[in-house]
Design a protein around this motif. Structure first.
Motif, PDB file in Angstrom:
ATOM      1  N   ILE A 132      43.472  43.205  59.835  1.00 25.73           N
ATOM      2  CA  ILE A 132      42.738  42.685  58.717  1.00 25.73           C
ATOM      3  C   ILE A 132      42.191  43.521  57.681  1.00 25.73           C
ATOM      4  CG2 ILE A 132      40.200  41.644  58.857  1.00 25.73           C
ATOM      5  CD1 ILE A 132      40.917  40.454  61.739  1.00 25.73           C
ATOM      6  N   LEU A 133      41.981  44.796  57.969  1.00 24.07           N
ATOM      7  CA  LEU A 133      41.105  45.665  56.983  1.00 24.07           C
ATOM      8  C   LEU A 133      42.388  45.837  55.903  1.00 24.07           C
ATOM      9  CD1 LEU A 133      39.196  48.003  59.384  1.00 24.07           C
ATOM     10  CD2 LEU A 133      38.198  46.431  57.731  1.00 24.07           C
ATOM     11  N   HIS A 134      43.483  45.992  56.299  1.00 22.39           N
ATOM     12  CA  HIS A 134      44.917  46.061  55.498  1.00 22.39           C
ATOM     13  C   HIS A 134      45.065  44.867  54.662  1.00 22.39           C
ATOM     14  CE1 HIS A 134      48.518  48.037  54.020  1.00 22.39           C
ATOM     15  NE2 HIS A 134      49.028  46.753  54.307  1.00 22.39           N
ATOM     16  N   THR A 135      44.763  43.811  55.013  1.00 26.41           N
ATOM     17  CA  THR A 135      44.931  42.857  54.498  1.00 26.41           C
ATOM     18  C   THR A 135      43.875  42.491  53.157  1.00 26.41           C
ATOM     19  OG1 THR A 135      46.257  41.423  56.014  1.00 26.41           O
ATOM     20  CG2 THR A 135      45.283  39.966  54.298  1.00 26.41           C
ATOM     21  N   LEU A 136      42.638  42.879  53.549  1.00 22.35           N
ATOM     22  CA  LEU A 136      41.602  42.921  52.958  1.00 22.35           C
ATOM     23  C   LEU A 136      41.598  43.689  51.769  1.00 22.35           C
ATOM     24  CD1 LEU A 136      38.746  42.116  55.491  1.00 22.35           C
ATOM     25  CD2 LEU A 136      39.756  40.550  53.874  1.00 22.35           C
ATOM     26  N   ASP A 137      42.270  45.011  52.010  1.00 20.84           N
ATOM     27  CA  ASP A 137      42.076  45.966  51.078  1.00 20.84           C
ATOM     28  C   ASP A 137      43.323  45.613  49.927  1.00 20.84           C
ATOM     29  OD1 ASP A 137      40.537  47.947  51.992  1.00 20.84           O
ATOM     30  OD2 ASP A 137      42.028  49.050  53.134  1.00 20.84           O
ATOM     31  N   ILE A 138      44.361  44.782  50.397  1.00 26.56           N
ATOM     32  CA  ILE A 138      45.378  44.465  49.324  1.00 26.56           C
ATOM     33  C   ILE A 138      44.822  43.102  48.541  1.00 26.56           C
ATOM     34  CG2 ILE A 138      47.586  43.209  49.011  1.00 26.56           C
ATOM     35  CD1 ILE A 138      48.341  44.861  51.828  1.00 26.56           C
ATOM     36  N   HIS A 139      44.195  42.183  49.247  1.00 28.77           N
ATOM     37  CA  HIS A 139      43.452  41.138  48.578  1.00 28.77           C
ATOM     38  C   HIS A 139      42.195  41.293  48.302  1.00 28.77           C
ATOM     39  CE1 HIS A 139      47.082  38.838  49.206  1.00 28.77           C
ATOM     40  NE2 HIS A 139      47.234  39.271  50.214  1.00 28.77           N
ATOM     41  N   ARG A 140      41.879  41.854  47.174  1.00 33.90           N
ATOM     42  CA  ARG A 140      40.324  42.366  46.996  1.00 33.90           C
ATOM     43  C   ARG A 140      39.440  41.230  46.707  1.00 33.90           C
ATOM     44  NH1 ARG A 140      39.880  47.701  47.882  1.00 33.90           N
ATOM     45  NH2 ARG A 140      41.413  48.719  47.098  1.00 33.90           N
ATOM     46  N   GLY A 141      39.938  40.190  46.514  1.00 37.31           N
ATOM     47  CA  GLY A 141      39.268  38.662  46.306  1.00 37.31           C
ATOM     48  C   GLY A 141      38.593  38.244  47.647  1.00 37.31           C
ATOM     49  N   PHE A 142      39.338  38.719  48.777  1.00 42.40           N
ATOM     50  CA  PHE A 142      38.812  38.008  50.109  1.00 42.40           C
ATOM     51  C   PHE A 142      37.673  39.240  50.655  1.00 42.40           C
ATOM     52  CE2 PHE A 142      43.372  36.414  51.871  1.00 42.40           C
ATOM     53  CZ  PHE A 142      43.323  35.639  50.498  1.00 42.40           C
ATOM     54  N   ASN A 143      36.588  38.503  50.914  1.00 38.39           N
ATOM     55  CA  ASN A 143      35.512  39.129  51.650  1.00 38.39           C
ATOM     56  C   ASN A 143      34.906  38.282  52.998  1.00 38.39           C
ATOM     57  OD1 ASN A 143      34.806  40.892  49.404  1.00 38.39           O
ATOM     58  ND2 ASN A 143      34.771  38.886  48.145  1.00 38.39           N
ATOM     59  N   VAL A 144      34.513  39.318  53.896  1.00 42.92           N
ATOM     60  CA  VAL A 144      33.818  38.691  54.999  1.00 42.92           C
ATOM     61  C   VAL A 144      32.533  39.061  55.282  1.00 42.92           C
ATOM     62  CG1 VAL A 144      33.813  38.971  57.593  1.00 42.92           C
ATOM     63  CG2 VAL A 144      36.163  39.309  56.226  1.00 42.92           C
TER      64      VAL A 144
END
Length: 144
Positions: A132-144
């Motif tokens: 999940i953290l890796h995907t969030l790093d790649i997609h900077r527009g995704f926030n939890v």
């Protein structure tokens, strides 16, 4: 009653899976590749018969539900694992359809705290959290 029936009709007509998107595409106002921001609410639950369910609800800028997706997991009885997998599936689904700006909202504070601290250590869901953290790093527009 009229409002209830209208909302029920809207809910029933929403696409329920990826195949249904072909017949009921997301609303035209939902810009799948631009800077448009949506909210993706996710949740997971352990059921009494040792299977688990989860899902996501996608809402647009007017707070209208534009998509729902149900998830089913076989033989999982750990609520933290189910919640984490439901979030991973929600993130992957939003990435796969090309959304650029997504705010993910859930109800499991321990998981959200781990993600916001970017800390996957010392958790039984560490490997899923790292993904999940890796995907969030790649997609900077995704926030939890």
């Amino acid at each position: 009653m009229r409002q209830y029936h209208q909302q029920l009709h809207e809910w029933v007509s929403l696409p329920k899976d990826r195949l249904d998107l072909n017949q009921h595409p997301l609303q035209q106002s939902l810009d799948l590749g631009g800077s448009f921001s949506v909210i993706c609410m996710w949740d997971g639950a352990v059921c009494a018969d040792s299977h688990s369910t989860g899902g996501l609800i996608l809402k647009d800028e007017r707070d209208f539900v534009v998509f729902v997706l149900g998830l089913f997991f076989e033989v999982m009885d750990d609520p933290l694992v189910v919640e984490t997998i439901a979030l991973r599936e929600a993130i992957q689904w939003c990435r796969d359809i090309g959304l650029a700006q997504v705010q993910f909202e859930g109800d499991i504070e321990i998981l959200i705290d781990k993600i916001n601290a970017k800390d996957a250590r010392g958790s039984r869901v560490g490997a899923i959290l790292e993904e999940i953290l890796h995907t969030l790093d790649i997609h900077r527009g995704f926030n939890v």
